[in-house]
Scaffold this motif. Structure first.
Motif, PDB file in Angstrom:
ATOM      1  N   SER A  71      -1.541   0.176  -6.703  1.00  0.00           N
ATOM      2  CA  SER A  71      -2.326  -0.834  -6.000  1.00  0.00           C
ATOM      3  C   SER A  71      -2.270  -2.166  -6.748  1.00  0.00           C
ATOM      4  N   GLU A  72      -2.718  -3.214  -6.061  1.00  0.00           N
ATOM      5  CA  GLU A  72      -2.749  -4.539  -6.677  1.00  0.00           C
ATOM      6  C   GLU A  72      -3.689  -4.570  -7.881  1.00  0.00           C
ATOM      7  N   ARG A  73      -4.824  -3.906  -7.782  1.00  0.00           N
ATOM      8  CA  ARG A  73      -5.777  -3.871  -8.905  1.00  0.00           C
ATOM      9  C   ARG A  73      -5.158  -3.189 -10.130  1.00  0.00           C
ATOM     10  N   THR A  74      -4.438  -2.105  -9.909  1.00  0.00           N
ATOM     11  CA  THR A  74      -3.758  -1.428 -11.017  1.00  0.00           C
ATOM     12  C   THR A  74      -2.700  -2.345 -11.617  1.00  0.00           C
ATOM     13  N   ARG A  75      -1.961  -3.048 -10.762  1.00  0.00           N
ATOM     14  CA  ARG A  75      -0.968  -4.008 -11.253  1.00  0.00           C
ATOM     15  C   ARG A  75      -1.630  -5.088 -12.093  1.00  0.00           C
ATOM     16  N   ASP A  76      -2.752  -5.612 -11.611  1.00  0.00           N
ATOM     17  CA  ASP A  76      -3.452  -6.671 -12.351  1.00  0.00           C
ATOM     18  C   ASP A  76      -3.843  -6.212 -13.759  1.00  0.00           C
ATOM     19  N   LEU A  77      -4.206  -4.954 -13.886  1.00  0.00           N
ATOM     20  CA  LEU A  77      -4.644  -4.426 -15.181  1.00  0.00           C
ATOM     21  C   LEU A  77      -3.479  -4.073 -16.116  1.00  0.00           C
ATOM     22  N   THR A  78      -2.267  -3.957 -15.570  1.00  0.00           N
ATOM     23  CA  THR A  78      -1.125  -3.519 -16.382  1.00  0.00           C
ATOM     24  C   THR A  78       0.046  -4.495 -16.368  1.00  0.00           C
ATOM     25  N   LYS A  79      -0.098  -5.652 -15.717  1.00  0.00           N
ATOM     26  CA  LYS A  79       1.042  -6.547 -15.520  1.00  0.00           C
ATOM     27  C   LYS A  79       1.614  -7.120 -16.814  1.00  0.00           C
ATOM     28  N   MET A  90       0.919  -3.589   2.583  1.00  0.00           N
ATOM     29  CA  MET A  90       1.059  -2.329   3.290  1.00  0.00           C
ATOM     30  C   MET A  90      -0.274  -1.886   3.868  1.00  0.00           C
ATOM     31  N   ARG A  91      -0.191  -1.381   5.094  1.00  0.00           N
ATOM     32  CA  ARG A  91      -1.354  -0.776   5.752  1.00  0.00           C
ATOM     33  C   ARG A  91      -1.023   0.710   5.889  1.00  0.00           C
ATOM     34  N   VAL A  92      -1.805   1.544   5.223  1.00  0.00           N
ATOM     35  CA  VAL A  92      -1.541   2.975   5.245  1.00  0.00           C
ATOM     36  C   VAL A  92      -2.352   3.643   6.347  1.00  0.00           C
ATOM     37  N   VAL A  93      -1.990   4.882   6.656  1.00  0.00           N
ATOM     38  CA  VAL A  93      -2.674   5.652   7.693  1.00  0.00           C
ATOM     39  C   VAL A  93      -4.157   5.738   7.374  1.00  0.00           C
ATOM     40  N   GLY A  94      -4.977   5.467   8.386  1.00  0.00           N
ATOM     41  CA  GLY A  94      -6.415   5.576   8.230  1.00  0.00           C
ATOM     42  C   GLY A  94      -7.102   4.323   7.707  1.00  0.00           C
ATOM     43  N   LYS A  95      -6.340   3.270   7.450  1.00  0.00           N
ATOM     44  CA  LYS A  95      -6.918   2.030   6.920  1.00  0.00           C
ATOM     45  C   LYS A  95      -6.565   0.851   7.827  1.00  0.00           C
ATOM     46  N   GLN A  96      -7.515  -0.045   8.007  1.00  0.00           N
ATOM     47  CA  GLN A  96      -7.261  -1.263   8.777  1.00  0.00           C
ATOM     48  C   GLN A  96      -6.763  -2.387   7.876  1.00  0.00           C
ATOM     49  N   GLN A  97      -7.272  -2.395   6.646  1.00  0.00           N
ATOM     50  CA  GLN A  97      -6.944  -3.462   5.710  1.00  0.00           C
ATOM     51  C   GLN A  97      -5.588  -3.192   5.064  1.00  0.00           C
ATOM     52  N   ALA A  98      -4.791  -4.257   4.943  1.00  0.00           N
ATOM     53  CA  ALA A  98      -3.514  -4.164   4.240  1.00  0.00           C
ATOM     54  C   ALA A  98      -3.727  -4.487   2.764  1.00  0.00           C
ATOM     55  N   ASN A  99      -2.969  -3.840   1.923  1.00  0.00           N
ATOM     56  CA  ASN A  99      -3.066  -4.051   0.481  1.00  0.00           C
ATOM     57  C   ASN A  99      -1.689  -4.333  -0.098  1.00  0.00           C
ATOM     58  N   GLN A 100      -1.651  -5.205  -1.075  1.00  0.00           N
ATOM     59  CA  GLN A 100      -0.409  -5.483  -1.787  1.00  0.00           C
ATOM     60  C   GLN A 100      -0.083  -4.270  -2.656  1.00  0.00           C
ATOM     61  N   VAL A 101       1.170  -3.851  -2.634  1.00  0.00           N
ATOM     62  CA  VAL A 101       1.594  -2.652  -3.349  1.00  0.00           C
ATOM     63  C   VAL A 101       2.780  -2.998  -4.244  1.00  0.00           C
TER      64      VAL A 101
END
Length: 182
Positions: A71-79, A90-101
């Motif tokens: 996830s973007e949050r994990t990237r932010d912590l390890t970049k 990306m918008r995954v199954v069951g989610k309306q919100q898209a997230n940077q991956v």
């Protein structure tokens, strides 16, 4: 995990056994962790939205040809530690919100110039998709495939762009990859 499996696969190859493939999804956020159930039938588990998202990321690896998605949050912590390849919104199954991956490629100290160039070319391809420049995205995906014929992510974007171009979609798209499978 990736390094450990690579070593294990070298040993398996020497023994004439099939290699293992692992995939992982990592999402950082709040979750509930602990035992669930009664004293007779207890199970240690984790619950929460970020756990569900990590599970969806693990599954998305199959469709995108990647092994590790974060996830973007994990990237932010390890970049600062890892060279990251942008996968896209990306918008995954069951989610309306898209997230940077993202896909972690390697630790920075071991990153080669070729890996850094590969990450930059992927970024160019993803940015072209987001701004609805599907010709440029297609060209970027083609260039990545020329560099690495096994790059399934570039193949995914190439197929997506060709479908969009052939259908002559004129309305702006939201630059999000929507996955329909778990």
């Amino acid at each position: 995990m990736h390094l450990a499996v690579a070593e294990l696969n070298r040993q398996l190859t020497l023994e004439g056994l099939p290699q293992l493939v692992i995939r992982a999804g990592i999402s950082t956020g709040e979750m509930v962790v602990g035992d669930a159930g009664s004293a007779e039938a207890s199970d240690y588990t984790v619950l929460g939205d970020c756990v569900n998202f990590a599970s969806r990321l693990e599954s998305a690896n199959k469709q995108l040809g990647t092994k590790f998605l974060i996830s973007e949050r994990t990237r932010d912590l390890t970049k600062e530690r890892f060279l990251m390849r942008a996968i896209g919104r990306m918008r995954v199954v069951g989610k309306q919100q898209a997230n940077q991956v993202f896909e972690p490629m390697c630790e920075y100290p071991t990153a080669t110039q070729d890996q850094r160039n590969f990450v930059a070319c992927t970024q160019t391809m993803v940015e072209a998709f987001v701004r609805n420049d599907f010709d440029a995205c297609r060209d970027g995906a083609t260039a990545l495939i020329r560099r690495d014929a096994d790059d399934k992510l570039a193949g995914f974007y190439l197929k997506l762009c060709i479908e969009i171009i052939e259908r002559r979609i004129l309305a702006p798209l939201d630059g999000v990859i929507t996955l329909a499978e778990k």
